[in-house]
Design a protein around this motif. Structure first.
Motif, PDB file in Angstrom:
ATOM      1  N   GLY A  60       0.797  -1.216   0.000  1.00 52.80           N
ATOM      2  CA  GLY A  60       0.000   0.000   0.000  1.00 52.80           C
ATOM      3  C   GLY A  60       0.828   1.263   0.000  1.00 52.80           C
ATOM      4  N   ARG A  61       2.178   1.145   0.023  1.00 48.01           N
ATOM      5  CA  ARG A  61       3.029   2.333   0.063  1.00 48.01           C
ATOM      6  C   ARG A  61       3.985   2.295  -1.125  1.00 48.01           C
ATOM      7  NH1 ARG A  61       4.817   5.374   4.305  1.00 48.01           N
ATOM      8  NH2 ARG A  61       4.186   3.818   5.830  1.00 48.01           N
ATOM      9  N   ALA A  62       4.000   3.358  -1.894  1.00 53.11           N
ATOM     10  CA  ALA A  62       4.944   3.431  -3.007  1.00 53.11           C
ATOM     11  C   ALA A  62       6.335   3.693  -2.462  1.00 53.11           C
ATOM     12  CB  ALA A  62       4.541   4.559  -3.963  1.00 53.11           C
ATOM     13  N   ALA A  63       7.346   3.199  -3.170  1.00 52.20           N
ATOM     14  CA  ALA A  63       8.718   3.469  -2.752  1.00 52.20           C
ATOM     15  C   ALA A  63       8.969   4.966  -2.792  1.00 52.20           C
ATOM     16  CB  ALA A  63       9.702   2.754  -3.686  1.00 52.20           C
ATOM     17  N   ALA A  64       9.692   5.472  -1.794  1.00 52.60           N
ATOM     18  CA  ALA A  64       9.961   6.906  -1.730  1.00 52.60           C
ATOM     19  C   ALA A  64      10.804   7.330  -2.914  1.00 52.60           C
ATOM     20  CB  ALA A  64      10.699   7.228  -0.429  1.00 52.60           C
ATOM     21  N   PRO A  65      10.462   8.438  -3.564  1.00 49.43           N
ATOM     22  CA  PRO A  65      11.263   8.885  -4.700  1.00 49.43           C
ATOM     23  C   PRO A  65      12.647   9.306  -4.255  1.00 49.43           C
ATOM     24  CG  PRO A  65       9.675  10.573  -4.057  1.00 49.43           C
ATOM     25  CD  PRO A  65       9.358   9.352  -3.248  1.00 49.43           C
ATOM     26  N   ALA A  66      13.620   9.081  -5.113  1.00 49.81           N
ATOM     27  CA  ALA A  66      14.989   9.469  -4.784  1.00 49.81           C
ATOM     28  C   ALA A  66      15.110  10.981  -4.773  1.00 49.81           C
ATOM     29  CB  ALA A  66      15.949   8.880  -5.817  1.00 49.81           C
ATOM     30  N   ALA A  67      16.017  11.488  -3.940  1.00 47.17           N
ATOM     31  CA  ALA A  67      16.259  12.924  -3.909  1.00 47.17           C
ATOM     32  C   ALA A  67      16.937  13.353  -5.195  1.00 47.17           C
ATOM     33  CB  ALA A  67      17.138  13.268  -2.708  1.00 47.17           C
ATOM     34  N   SER A  68      16.853  14.641  -5.497  1.00 47.79           N
ATOM     35  CA  SER A  68      17.541  15.156  -6.667  1.00 47.79           C
ATOM     36  C   SER A  68      19.032  14.976  -6.465  1.00 47.79           C
ATOM     37  CB  SER A  68      17.204  16.638  -6.861  1.00 47.79           C
ATOM     38  OG  SER A  68      17.598  17.374  -5.728  1.00 47.79           O
ATOM     39  N   ALA A  69      19.797  15.139  -7.547  1.00 48.65           N
ATOM     40  CA  ALA A  69      21.227  14.826  -7.526  1.00 48.65           C
ATOM     41  C   ALA A  69      21.894  15.406  -6.291  1.00 48.65           C
ATOM     42  CB  ALA A  69      21.882  15.368  -8.783  1.00 48.65           C
ATOM     43  N   GLY A  70      22.251  14.551  -5.368  1.00 46.67           N
ATOM     44  CA  GLY A  70      22.950  14.987  -4.169  1.00 46.67           C
ATOM     45  C   GLY A  70      22.032  15.355  -3.036  1.00 46.67           C
ATOM     46  N   GLY A  71      21.038  16.186  -3.264  1.00 41.78           N
ATOM     47  CA  GLY A  71      20.187  16.654  -2.179  1.00 41.78           C
ATOM     48  C   GLY A  71      18.816  17.043  -2.687  1.00 41.78           C
ATOM     49  N   ILE A  72      18.065  17.775  -1.854  1.00 37.13           N
ATOM     50  CA  ILE A  72      16.708  18.168  -2.252  1.00 37.13           C
ATOM     51  C   ILE A  72      16.636  19.623  -2.689  1.00 37.13           C
ATOM     52  CG2 ILE A  72      15.634  16.456  -0.749  1.00 37.13           C
ATOM     53  CD1 ILE A  72      14.915  18.810   1.153  1.00 37.13           C
ATOM     54  N   VAL A  73      17.669  20.418  -2.418  1.00 34.65           N
ATOM     55  CA  VAL A  73      17.666  21.825  -2.836  1.00 34.65           C
ATOM     56  C   VAL A  73      18.095  21.900  -4.294  1.00 34.65           C
ATOM     57  CG1 VAL A  73      18.687  24.109  -2.471  1.00 34.65           C
ATOM     58  CG2 VAL A  73      18.124  22.661  -0.509  1.00 34.65           C
ATOM     59  N   HIS A  74      17.279  22.562  -5.101  1.00 30.96           N
ATOM     60  CA  HIS A  74      17.554  22.652  -6.535  1.00 30.96           C
ATOM     61  C   HIS A  74      18.628  23.708  -6.803  1.00 30.96           C
ATOM     62  CE1 HIS A  74      14.194  20.054  -7.136  1.00 30.96           C
ATOM     63  NE2 HIS A  74      13.302  20.941  -6.734  1.00 30.96           N
ATOM     64  N   SER A  75      19.628  23.334  -7.566  1.00 35.71           N
ATOM     65  CA  SER A  75      20.680  24.278  -7.946  1.00 35.71           C
ATOM     66  C   SER A  75      20.303  24.952  -9.253  1.00 35.71           C
ATOM     67  CB  SER A  75      22.013  23.556  -8.108  1.00 35.71           C
ATOM     68  OG  SER A  75      22.996  24.440  -8.605  1.00 35.71           O
ATOM     69  N   ARG A  76      20.512  26.261  -9.317  1.00 30.69           N
ATOM     70  CA  ARG A  76      20.236  26.999 -10.553  1.00 30.69           C
ATOM     71  C   ARG A  76      21.504  27.207 -11.368  1.00 30.69           C
ATOM     72  NH1 ARG A  76      16.679  31.351  -7.133  1.00 30.69           N
ATOM     73  NH2 ARG A  76      14.888  30.020  -6.745  1.00 30.69           N
ATOM     74  N   ARG A  77      22.621  26.807 -10.797  1.00 33.00           N
ATOM     75  CA  ARG A  77      23.893  26.956 -11.516  1.00 33.00           C
ATOM     76  C   ARG A  77      24.211  25.623 -12.184  1.00 33.00           C
ATOM     77  NH1 ARG A  77      28.439  28.679  -7.887  1.00 33.00           N
ATOM     78  NH2 ARG A  77      27.508  27.249  -6.402  1.00 33.00           N
ATOM     79  N   ASN A  78      24.115  25.585 -13.496  1.00 31.56           N
ATOM     80  CA  ASN A  78      24.246  24.307 -14.191  1.00 31.56           C
ATOM     81  C   ASN A  78      25.302  24.306 -15.285  1.00 31.56           C
ATOM     82  OD1 ASN A  78      23.044  25.894 -16.109  1.00 31.56           O
ATOM     83  ND2 ASN A  78      21.070  24.826 -16.091  1.00 31.56           N
ATOM     84  N   ALA A  79      26.171  25.317 -15.316  1.00 33.71           N
ATOM     85  CA  ALA A  79      27.178  25.373 -16.383  1.00 33.71           C
ATOM     86  C   ALA A  79      28.064  24.134 -16.373  1.00 33.71           C
ATOM     87  CB  ALA A  79      28.027  26.634 -16.238  1.00 33.71           C
ATOM     88  N   ALA A  80      28.382  23.627 -15.176  1.00 32.22           N
ATOM     89  CA  ALA A  80      29.285  22.478 -15.077  1.00 32.22           C
ATOM     90  C   ALA A  80      28.673  21.207 -15.650  1.00 32.22           C
ATOM     91  CB  ALA A  80      29.688  22.257 -13.622  1.00 32.22           C
ATOM     92  N   LEU A  81      27.363  21.225 -15.935  1.00 25.17           N
ATOM     93  CA  LEU A  81      26.728  20.050 -16.524  1.00 25.17           C
ATOM     94  C   LEU A  81      27.155  19.854 -17.973  1.00 25.17           C
ATOM     95  CD1 LEU A  81      23.088  20.464 -15.145  1.00 25.17           C
ATOM     96  CD2 LEU A  81      24.918  19.038 -14.223  1.00 25.17           C
TER      97      LEU A  81
END
Length: 599
Positions: free
Chosen positions: A476-497
């Motif tokens: 009755g419980r779905a598996a918890a979704p994984a956190a975003s890469a590394g953590g849960i705070v979204h980074s707006r700096r993505n040049a290194a991608l």
């Protein structure tokens, strides 16, 4: 710095002031400082800075080229080009009235968070966020005011369910690999937590400071400069915040559309108040306004790290207590409050909780005893020993029960040698307690011998055991979704991608255009026919370079942008000394096409 050429220093200064750590194109650099740098100069400066490892060039999937300062260099170069936001902003201690608001500090709050995961547990909902009661309990323990983080403009997973202080700690725990999302609860990575607890406190604090700047530095160049100025502050020294802001404004750092007053306030709201809330900074007041200082790492004296054991079972713990010892206190004692100095109280319930989690009674007592600077009062130690001895005299256990419908089957199971190791005990005539580790083995053996097992028996117990171990999501419980890469705070700096460009074109295309021009145009100043000067100007525009020109008897450097016919003549529009200028063909004297090779 003395090794840099003029064009390199000029280009680097423009990058630092206008773009900070943000990616940009060469054309954007040229547009940001019209007339102060030609396109050729910008490309040449970038080319040389890239060769020195100061600038990185990356290529997006669709072919666009972007440049940025190499990671970790911005604060140092800001210090070189903007010395006014450093030492000149320092204040004498006597001039500052500190706001005495002792804070637990980020490191200690993270320890509290991890200890709660270990000793109480943090359940996860079907959507992967914290169970409401757990989130409320943690928020109360963390005790960081939401208002203090109001200016920290961040986006993160489950933003409608988690308060910002809790989200910041959760994000740090994920990025450091100390916790992970299980199927129904948050789980510790025991090995990494043990390694983290073993680190010296100054190392832990340094790691968390670096993580803060990495995660929360935004794309806003004004705030990037403010953050860099704070990072360069000498720990323990007071600085006038308005002087820092005024230094940035005077240098021409873009404010992102803010007024000067709004820009000053942004430094306080986004950086200083959140930093102070987590113990990274302290705030104060002066006749000039707000003052701030970055907190210095604790100077830990190994002989001063113990706690003070009181006759009423209370332990007074100084800020220098090692985290490994604190971790054990979190397991066996109740936190009773504090700020710089903490208080714990050992109760019978907390002691039994630690024993119930598998801790050895004698080892636990040794932790309390060895950490006490003046020993443990005898009545306290006697009580702890008594609680340890009494614990477990009676035990409530969950067991797997095999129940037979008739006595004939029960008699067979009891007499069958191949099944004896699967049972712990025979209860009454029809029931057996099954050894938990042998549940699946027993189920398979019974099926081979012709028995039909009803759902809810051993097979269901085996599945339930898998759920308990976190191997599958609970029914009755779905598996918890994984956190975003590394953590849960979204980074707006993505040049290194984007990948590094292995072979950026640099000045090569511009040099090819210049090589097709008459070389006499490049060698020296000469007087040409008006039509030839026009061709020279158009070549300069095409090659994005400048022209040395004698105009009305004086020599100037013109960065041409457009040639426009006017009747039988023409005019050239561009920049002279950074100012817009329009030059008529009749005003042009000697001219030379410039290539800033030796600049």
């Amino acid at each position: 710095m003395n090794e840099l050429t003029t064009v390199e220093r000029k280009t680097l200064e423009m990058i630092v002031l206008r773009f900070g750590e943000e990616p940009f194109g060469a054309e954007a650099l040229e547009r940001a400082f019209p007339g102060r740098v030609s396109g050729f100069e910008a490309e040449l400066g970038l080319e040389r800075l890239r060769a020195r490892g100061i600038v990185e060039t990356r290529r997006k999937a669709w072919g666009e080229t972007i440049h940025a300062l190499a990671p970790g260099l911005f604060a140092d170069w800001q210090g070189y080009y903007l010395p006014a936001v450093g030492e000149p902003c320092q204040l004498d201690d006597a001039a500052v009235e500190p706001n005495y608001e002792p804070k637990a500090g980020f490191a200690k709050l993270l320890l509290f968070f991890l200890a709660d995961v270990a000793n109480v547990g943090i359940g996860l909902t079907q959507k992967g966020t914290f169970a409401k009661k757990d989130a409320m309990r943690l928020a109360s323990r963390i005790d960081v005011a939401e208002e203090a983080l109001a200016g920290l403009d961040i986006a993160y997973l489950h933003q409608d369910k988690l308060g910002k202080p809790l989200a910041v700690l959760y994000d740090a725990a994920l990025r450091l690999g100390l916790v992970r999302n299980g199927a129904s609860a948050l789980e510790l990575d025991r090995e990494r937590v043990d390694a983290w607890l073993a680190k010296p406190l100054p190392d832990i604090e340094g790691e968390l400071r670096a993580l803060w700047w990495d995660v929360y530095t935004p794309t806003d160049v004004w705030l990037q400069h403010g953050g860099a100025a704070l990072r360069r502050m000498t720990p323990g020294r007071w600085y006038a915040v308005d002087r820092v802001a005024d230094g940035l404004l005077a240098a021409g750092v873009p404010t992102g559309g803010r007024t000067e007053d709004e820009a000053r306030e942004a430094l306080s709201r986004y950086w200083l108040r959140p930093l102070a809330a987590f113990g990274f900074a302290e705030l104060g007041s002066t006749s000039e306004g707000l003052a701030a200082r970055m907190t210095a790492p604790l100077d830990v004296d190994e002989e001063e790290t113990g706690w003070y054991a009181q006759p009423d079972f209370e332990l007074i713990v100084p800020p220098t207590a090692p985290f490994r010892a604190r971790w054990e206190l979190e397991a066996c004692a109740e936190y009773a409050g504090g700020d710089a100095v903490d208080r714990y109280r050992i109760t019978k319930a907390s002691w039994e909780r630690a024993l119930g989690s598998g801790r050895d009674a004698e080892a636990l007592l040794e932790v309390v005893r060895s950490g006490a600077r003046y020993g443990v009062p005898e009545p306290v130690e006697a009580a702890l020993r008594q609680w340890s001895a009494a614990y477990g005299a009676l035990t409530l256990e969950d067991v797997t029960l095999l129940r037979c419908r008739n006595a004939e089957d029960a008699a067979y199971l009891k007499s069958e040698p191949s099944l004896s190791e699967c049972f712990v005990a025979h209860i009454g005539e029809l029931d057996f307690i099954v050894r938990r580790s042998m549940t699946k083995t027993l189920a398979d053996a019974l099926k081979r011998q012709g028995f039909s097992l009803r759902a809810g028996g051993p097979a269901a117990e085996a599945a339930s055991s898998a759920e308990d171990a976190g191997e599958a999501p609970a029914r009755g419980r779905a598996a918890a979704p994984a956190a975003s890469a590394g953590g849960i705070v979204h980074s707006r700096r993505n040049a290194a991608l984007f990948p590094l460009d292995p072979a950026p074109s640099g000045t090569k295309p511009l040099r090819e255009r210049l090589s097709a021009a008459p070389q006499a145009w490049l060698r020296s100043m000469r007087k040409y026919h008006a039509s030839t000067v026009r061709d020279l100007m158009e070549t300069a525009i095409d090659a994005r370079t400048s022209v040395r020109l004698v105009m009305d008897g004086r020599e100037v450097e013109l960065v041409p942008k457009r040639v426009t016919p006017v009747g039988a003549d023409w005019i050239v529009q561009g920049y002279i000394d950074g100012e817009e200028a329009t030059v008529a063909s009749s005003a042009c004297g000697e001219a030379q096409l410039l290539v800033p090779e030796q600049a």
